[in-house]
Design an enzyme around this catalytic site. Sequence first.
Site: not given
Ligand code: UT7
Length: 332
Positions: A114, A259, A289
Amino acid sequence: MKKSRILGVGHYVPERIVTNNDLSKMMDTNDEWIVNRTGIQQRHWFTPGVDTVTSMSKNASELALKRAGVTTSEIDFIIFATVTPDYFIPGNGVLLQRELGMGTIGALDIRNACSGFIYALSIADQFIKTGMYKKILVVGAEIQSSALDVSDAGRSSAVIFADGAGAVVVGAVETNQPGILSTHLHAQGEYAEELYCKDPGSSREVRLSPELIVSGSFNLTMNGNAVFKHAVVRFIEVIKEALDANNLSKSAIDLLVPHQANLRISQYVQNKLELPDEKVFNNIMHMGNTTAATIPIALSEAWEQGRIKEGDLICLAAFGSGFTWASALLQW
Ligand code: UT7
């Protein structure tokens, strides 16, 4: 001593649009979750047999060259940022050089994910300032969608990443002209595995086997929470570093082009820097992204929309796999 300046910018994204509803047919996800957590409404994914990293970057480069009023024969060097090259070996710079018929000029690939585009821009800046080259084509291009796990297990990464290409022509100008003021590059390898694609790695008996494929080690793996927490800190740090190095305050920024990792990250950075909406450019809502391509694609769209005017102070900042992070401050 010369200064370097962006003379033209262009981008290209594949025609195929993938909406959040399309993704919800492949995995357990939904539009509401994706929009709330990432800001993304749709993204472009390549069509196998139609788009390649080379073909997309060729289109983006041709537009950047046209807008710069520069011909391919004037370009001295290519710097190509990608972590998803068309071949494992050689890199993508040489493929673009061949495709654009650019003779035998040098071509360098950058693998800083990135942050790759800002690393590439920084290298271009150094080559121009030393007088080694006069005009450099700097590209960021990726096809991420073919390395995504589109099953439920990969849903947190699969909904974010996308495909596309952006390019800029960087040229030498006199030091009293607008141009690149500074670049700052950082890395912290202790977090390499928080966002990585393990295979095809070299340090094993075979790079490719049915077992490895089944194990999912060819897919992008991300600890989203860890990436998020580090990103919001490093974005602010590296932007402040750029401003301090130039004795400028945050209010001097005319446009921040971060980014496009996640809209929530960009909004957090915007709030911390107390920048009004018109001073921050986001297009992750319709682009997703695209890793090394987000910044040149965003710059190109911002320029097309009249959001960048001659002399504006533009701040570029990125954070990603490595971890690596970087900023560039420039006058357009
Ligand atoms: O390009 C540079 C690199 N990347 C980034 O900068 C990405 C940085 N991180 C993020 O953008 C976020 O961490 C994500 C968007 C990837 C994830 O969001 P989050 O708010 O951190 O969610 P999480 O991983 O803590 O998951 C929360 C919940 C979980 O369910 P439970 O355990 O609370 O029941 C996940 O299983 O959301 C669930 N979940 C989803 N639900 C529906 C994770 N992905 C999905 C999905 N759809 N696609």
